[in-house]
Design a protein around this motif. Structure first.
Motif, PDB file in Angstrom:
ATOM      1  N   PRO A  40       1.244  -0.958   0.046  1.00 47.99           N
ATOM      2  CA  PRO A  40       0.233  -0.006  -0.247  1.00 47.99           C
ATOM      3  C   PRO A  40       0.972   1.049  -0.020  1.00 47.99           C
ATOM      4  O   PRO A  40       1.738   1.880   0.857  1.00 47.99           O
ATOM      5  N   ARG A  41       0.458   1.891  -0.485  1.00 47.61           N
ATOM      6  CA  ARG A  41       0.812   3.448  -0.778  1.00 47.61           C
ATOM      7  C   ARG A  41      -0.267   4.757  -0.132  1.00 47.61           C
ATOM      8  O   ARG A  41      -1.379   4.585   0.158  1.00 47.61           O
ATOM      9  N   CYS A  42       0.993   5.406   0.141  1.00 48.01           N
ATOM     10  CA  CYS A  42       0.152   6.700   0.550  1.00 48.01           C
ATOM     11  C   CYS A  42       1.060   8.337  -0.178  1.00 48.01           C
ATOM     12  O   CYS A  42       2.206   7.795  -0.456  1.00 48.01           O
ATOM     13  N   VAL A  43       0.384   9.243   0.579  1.00 50.62           N
ATOM     14  CA  VAL A  43       1.507  10.774   0.073  1.00 50.62           C
ATOM     15  C   VAL A  43       1.139  11.306   1.643  1.00 50.62           C
ATOM     16  O   VAL A  43       0.343  10.767   2.338  1.00 50.62           O
ATOM     17  N   LEU A  44       2.575  12.766   1.134  1.00 51.06           N
ATOM     18  CA  LEU A  44       2.600  13.696   2.777  1.00 51.06           C
ATOM     19  C   LEU A  44       1.733  14.524   2.006  1.00 51.06           C
ATOM     20  O   LEU A  44       1.899  14.820   1.237  1.00 51.06           O
ATOM     21  N   LEU A  45       0.654  15.074   2.913  1.00 52.18           N
ATOM     22  CA  LEU A  45       0.329  15.972   2.737  1.00 52.18           C
ATOM     23  C   LEU A  45       0.472  17.479   3.201  1.00 52.18           C
ATOM     24  O   LEU A  45      -0.400  17.241   4.726  1.00 52.18           O
ATOM     25  N   SER A  46       0.459  18.184   3.168  1.00 57.45           N
ATOM     26  CA  SER A  46       1.134  19.480   4.672  1.00 57.45           C
ATOM     27  C   SER A  46       0.035  20.110   3.436  1.00 57.45           C
ATOM     28  O   SER A  46      -0.164  21.900   4.638  1.00 57.45           O
TER      29      SER A  46
END
Length: 590
Positions: free
Chosen positions: A253-259
């Protein structure tokens, strides 16, 4: 992603040292929770801990082909193309892993395989044919890599703790180490600990019976930029699309870090455009921060509204990780953070929150894409745009800190021994001397090139190390698309006038990605990684610092009077240093 370690000795039989090798390998278990492996021969012993990301059934390490054995950490994002090229040369593969591609690449091209790799990596190869150890690190220094020369060979590891599990390595910190700690400048090769070095980014280190030799295979070079503005913006977008596509490849599983800033939002939007399912996104937040936010010297707006704008705009599967003051100030968490970094170089609650964010993400994803390094590449920091700092002959980020009136809290004896002013001036001059001038480059454009070079070689490596340590401490692989060397090279050689063509910071990135972003983010002013504003956090760390015994050795490093002021940064530094001293019991020489 993985953890590697090893030992080469030309005067003893390392097959009798299995217990020590096992201890060295076990220190890397957080980096590789899925599997462990070791390999020994009389002169070489290699250890590996695996975080399975690509080819989950295959890719076990150490990986051996004939007399050549490798331990590898990282990802080669162009492994598919290299694999096809090697098959065309007659190589036959037994796994689908990028690890085997790198090893067979070495068998075909030798250490020059490094020139062909696109990715983040740190790997060591024992070549039994020549009785040599070859250590190679990625161009930008995304993956950490340390070595410790011994009387008859070398120890190495992804982190210092792996090396310290061997009794030959001593925990000693001298003047150079403390200068590195308090200077907030990453000096090439300096590993903080006496006797230890880093494999420098873009470098190959070869160990043989004749000693240790080093070769640089990549460095930032100054070249003329001949593309038009329109073509430059278009090429940046083409590169980003290709980079994100490559870095989304994973069997987990993949994701992104979102600021909610331009950098992470761009990566999120580009990733969402390439996936058939909604991209997972995660953001850190603090209890009451959005409602009670107060602008400060660095942050004019809270992140959360912009995070949600992006999540709604590209329809991510989003989660906010909300933290309270008690979690951030927990002494046990501080021990985990300091232990993950091996040095007390923390950024207070920003390190603590990053660790907790990654720990929460790891429950749902194994790979995360980050917007780290865009500010260094595209010119996002405030210091890039300050005319006074632009003209100054000193490290730009340190001038910004000085302008924010942060005074030294070092104990007088240590401050005198370090002579930080002389050290930093000499260090700065050495760094500037490395920068070539492109043909026809005017003085201002070259000065901005120098500023870019300093950030890409003396500053970003601090942040990359922080992100790697906090993520790998919980077994999360964080990828940094902006550190693709093709993008770094291209933007580095783009003149400053193009990098600020719209009169703002990071013009090229904004122009290349504005079509996929909400207007609120396109227009948002740069805001650094968030920090809690909860006064209860400051009260917690102040109380803990003032509870330290007057005889604690931390007060040989920091003035005890710093406790009286109750300044937040000083309280955090005192606690980090005290925790490190308690955990590592180093010998200090100054």
């Amino acid at each position: 992603m993985c953890g590697i370690t090893g030992w080469v000795s030309y005067r003893r039989n390392l097959t009798h040292e299995q217990a020590t090798l096992d201890a060295m390998t076990e220190t890397m278990s957080c980096r590789g929770p899925d599997a462990a492996g070791t390999w020994t021969t009389p002169q070489a012993a290699l250890g590996h801990r695996r975080l399975a990301v690509i080819d989950l059934p295959g890719g076990a390490q150490p990986m051996q082909i004939g007399d050549v054995v490798m331990v590898y950490s990282g990802e080669a994002y162009n492994f598919t193309e290299l694999r096809e090229e090697l098959i065309g040369k007659g190589e036959r593969f037994t796994t689908d892993s990028d690890t085997e591609v790198v090893l067979r690449g070495y068998l075909t091209w030798g250490a020059a395989v490094a020139d062909r790799l696109n990715g983040m990596y740190a790997f060591a190869i024992w070549d039994g044919r020549t009785r040599e150890l070859v250590m190679i690190r990625d161009r930008m220094g995304i993956k950490p890599f340390y070595f410790y020369p011994t009387a008859d060979g070398v120890l190495f590891g992804s982190e210092p703790k792996a090396i310290f599990a061997n009794p030959l390595a001593k925990r000693v910190v001298g003047v150079d180490g403390f200068r590195e700690l308090f200077g907030f400048v990453k000096t090439p090769r300096n590993a903080f600990w006496e006797g230890m070095q880093e494999v420098e980014p873009g470098t190959i280190v070869t160990v043989s019976e004749d000693g240790i030799r080093t070769r640089t295979y990549w460095r930032l070079e100054s070249k003329p930029h001949n593309d038009s503005l329109e073509d430059t913006v278009g090429h940046v977008r083409e590169l980003l699309d290709d980079i994100v596509r490559r870095q989304l490849v994973a069997d987990v599983p993949r994701c992104v870090l979102l600021s909610g800033g331009l950098d992470s939002s761009a990566i999120t939007a580009l990733a969402a455009a390439q996936l058939d399912e909604p991209v997972r996104s995660f953001a850190v937040d603090f209890v009451g921060q959005a409602e009670n936010f107060q602008p400060d010297e660095l942050r004019s707006t809270p992140d959360t509204p912009y995070v949600h704008d992006v999540a709604d705009h590209v329809k991510t599967d989003h989660s906010d990780i909300v933290l309270d003051h008690g979690a951030l100030s927990d002494p046990e968490l501080r021990r985990k953070v300091v232990g993950a970094r091996d040095i007390p170089a923390g950024l207070g609650d920003m390190d603590a929150s990053l660790y907790l964010l990654f720990k929460a993400i790891r429950g749902q994803s194994t790979v995360a894409l980050s917007g780290e390094s865009a500010d260094e590449i595209f010119g996002g920091y405030r210091q890039f745009h300050d005319p006074e700092i632009q003209r100054a002959n000193f490290y730009p980020w340190l001038l910004l800190m000085r302008n924010m009136h942060r005074e030294s809290s070092l104990a007088p004896g240590l401050e005198k021994a370090l002579d930080m002013r002389t050290f930093l001036i000499d260090n700065y001059n050495s760094a500037v001397a490395e920068v070539d001038r492109a043909d026809g480059e005017d003085d201002f454009t070259h000065r901005m090139r120098v500023m870019s070079y300093l950030h890409l070689t003396r500053f970003v490596r601090i942040l990359l190390d922080r992100k790697d340590r906090m993520s790998m401490a919980v077994g999360l692989e964080v990828r940094v698309p902006f550190c693709d060397h093709r993008l770094v090279e291209y933007v580095y050689n783009t003149p400053w006038s193009m990098k600020t063509y719209d009169g703002r910071e990071k013009s090229l990135l904004r122009g290349a990605t504005k079509d996929v972003l909400p207007q609120s983010v396109v227009q948002r002013v740069k805001s650094p990684y968030p920090s809690t504003q909860d006064p209860q956090y400051v009260a917690d760390v102040t109380r803990q610092a003032r509870a330290l015994p007057a005889t604690h050795p931390v007060f040989t490093l920091i003035k005890r009077s710093a406790l009286d002021a109750g300044e937040r940064h000083s309280m955090e530094r005192i606690l980090n240093l005290a925790t490190w001293l308690d955990m590592y019991q180093p010998e200090m020489m100054f």
